[in-house]
Motif scaffolding. Structure first.
Motif, short mmCIF file in Angstrom:
data_model
loop_
_atom_site.label_atom_id
_atom_site.label_comp_id
_atom_site.label_asym_id
_atom_site.label_seq_id
_atom_site.Cartn_x
_atom_site.Cartn_y
_atom_site.Cartn_z
N UNK A 164 -0.59 6.27 -11.87
CA UNK A 164 -1.27 5.59 -10.77
C UNK A 164 -2.43 4.76 -11.30
N UNK A 165 -3.05 5.22 -12.38
CA UNK A 165 -4.19 4.49 -12.94
C UNK A 165 -3.77 3.12 -13.50
N UNK A 166 -2.48 2.95 -13.72
CA UNK A 166 -1.98 1.68 -14.29
C UNK A 166 -1.54 0.69 -13.21
N UNK A 167 -1.80 1.01 -11.94
CA UNK A 167 -1.36 0.11 -10.87
C UNK A 167 -2.05 -1.25 -11.02
N UNK A 168 -1.30 -2.29 -10.70
CA UNK A 168 -1.84 -3.64 -10.89
C UNK A 168 -0.99 -4.66 -10.14
N UNK A 169 -1.55 -5.84 -10.00
CA UNK A 169 -0.84 -7.00 -9.45
C UNK A 169 -0.91 -8.09 -10.51
N UNK A 170 0.21 -8.70 -10.83
CA UNK A 170 0.24 -9.74 -11.87
C UNK A 170 1.04 -10.95 -11.41
N UNK A 171 0.75 -12.07 -12.02
CA UNK A 171 1.45 -13.33 -11.72
C UNK A 171 1.94 -13.92 -13.04
N UNK A 180 6.24 -15.77 -10.22
CA UNK A 180 6.58 -14.42 -9.81
C UNK A 180 5.29 -13.64 -9.53
N UNK A 181 5.22 -12.99 -8.37
CA UNK A 181 4.12 -12.10 -8.04
C UNK A 181 4.66 -10.67 -8.14
N UNK A 182 4.10 -9.88 -9.05
CA UNK A 182 4.59 -8.53 -9.31
C UNK A 182 3.53 -7.50 -8.95
N UNK A 189 3.62 3.40 -1.33
CA UNK A 189 2.71 2.32 -0.95
C UNK A 189 3.34 0.95 -1.16
N UNK A 190 4.04 0.78 -2.26
CA UNK A 190 4.67 -0.51 -2.54
C UNK A 190 5.80 -0.78 -1.55
N UNK A 191 6.58 0.23 -1.23
CA UNK A 191 7.65 0.06 -0.24
C UNK A 191 7.05 -0.33 1.12
N UNK A 192 5.94 0.32 1.48
CA UNK A 192 5.27 -0.02 2.74
C UNK A 192 4.75 -1.44 2.74
#
Length: 217
Positions: A164-171, A180-182, A189-192
């Motif tokens: 969970x500590x590695x969660x991030x948003x990248x482009x 691409x937005x990842x 949470x991501x499914x929601x």
């Protein structure tokens, strides 16, 4: 002998494709063996200093990446695969050498068992060894994950919590001026978030459909 039928020629071509695929996987095994020999030579030359040995191994990863035209991150992963797999998962290693599994499958096995002890990882190898060549990448990943959870559920849970500590948003860029937005995050949470974005997009498209080009409803 006479002329061969079209069906026979097609069968031969399919066989060529299959044999070439096996050869590709076997060559990946040969690369792994060469990688491990290079690492062992460099580490031995570094002497007894732990720092010098670690630096030597890091340089191996860089050299492997350069030779394979990959990123340094992948080079380090290749070194880890060649070092760990023969000792801790010998059946998977033998399949890779024979060209019976892909290098990607071997990497996934290591990744899914990274939280396990040496003995538990060897047990995963023992249980999966016979069927591994028959599994797709997704099936191999899922089976390794299932067996790992069965052997050491606490370690798997701790690994998931740490992830969970590695969660991030990248482009990252895509062709034709696109991108691409990842999003990397906890599954629920991501499914929601995906469901919310999809719903909003559907409502927006429906609104545009109800409006004519002149902006009149």
């Amino acid at each position: 002998c006479g002329l061969r039928s079209g069906a026979e020629l097609e069968a031969d071509l399919v066989d060529v494709i299959a044999q070439a695929e096996t050869l590709k996987h076997a060559l990946a095994g040969l690369q792994a063996r060469a990688t491990e020999e290079l690492r062992a030579m460099r580490q031995a030359a570094a002497g007894d200093s732990p720092k010098a040995a670690a630096d030597a191994v890091r340089l191996v990863g860089a050299d492997v990446a350069l030779a394979r035209r990959e990123s340094p991150w992948w080079g380090d992963r290749r070194v880890a695969l060649a070092r760990v797999l023969p000792e801790e998962m010998p059946r998977a290693w033998a399949h890779l050498q024979a060209g019976e599994v892909t290098e990607r499958v071997a990497h996934e096995l290591l990744a899914e068992t990274a939280c396990l002890s040496h003995d538990d990882r060897a047990e995963v190898d023992r249980r999966m060894g016979r069927v591994l060549p028959t599994l797709t990448l997704r099936q191999a990943r899922a089976e390794a994950r299932r067996v790992a959870a069965e052997l050491d559920a606490a370690s798997v849970a701790a690994r998931q919590a740490a992830a969970v500590k590695c969660r991030r948003v990248s482009v990252r860029p895509a062709p034709d001026g696109m991108a691409y937005l990842t999003v990397l995050g906890p599954l629920a949470e991501v499914v929601g978030a995906y469901a919310a974005v999809t719903k909003h997009a559907a409502q927006t498209c429906a609104g545009l459909t109800d409006t004519d080009p002149g902006g009149r409803t």
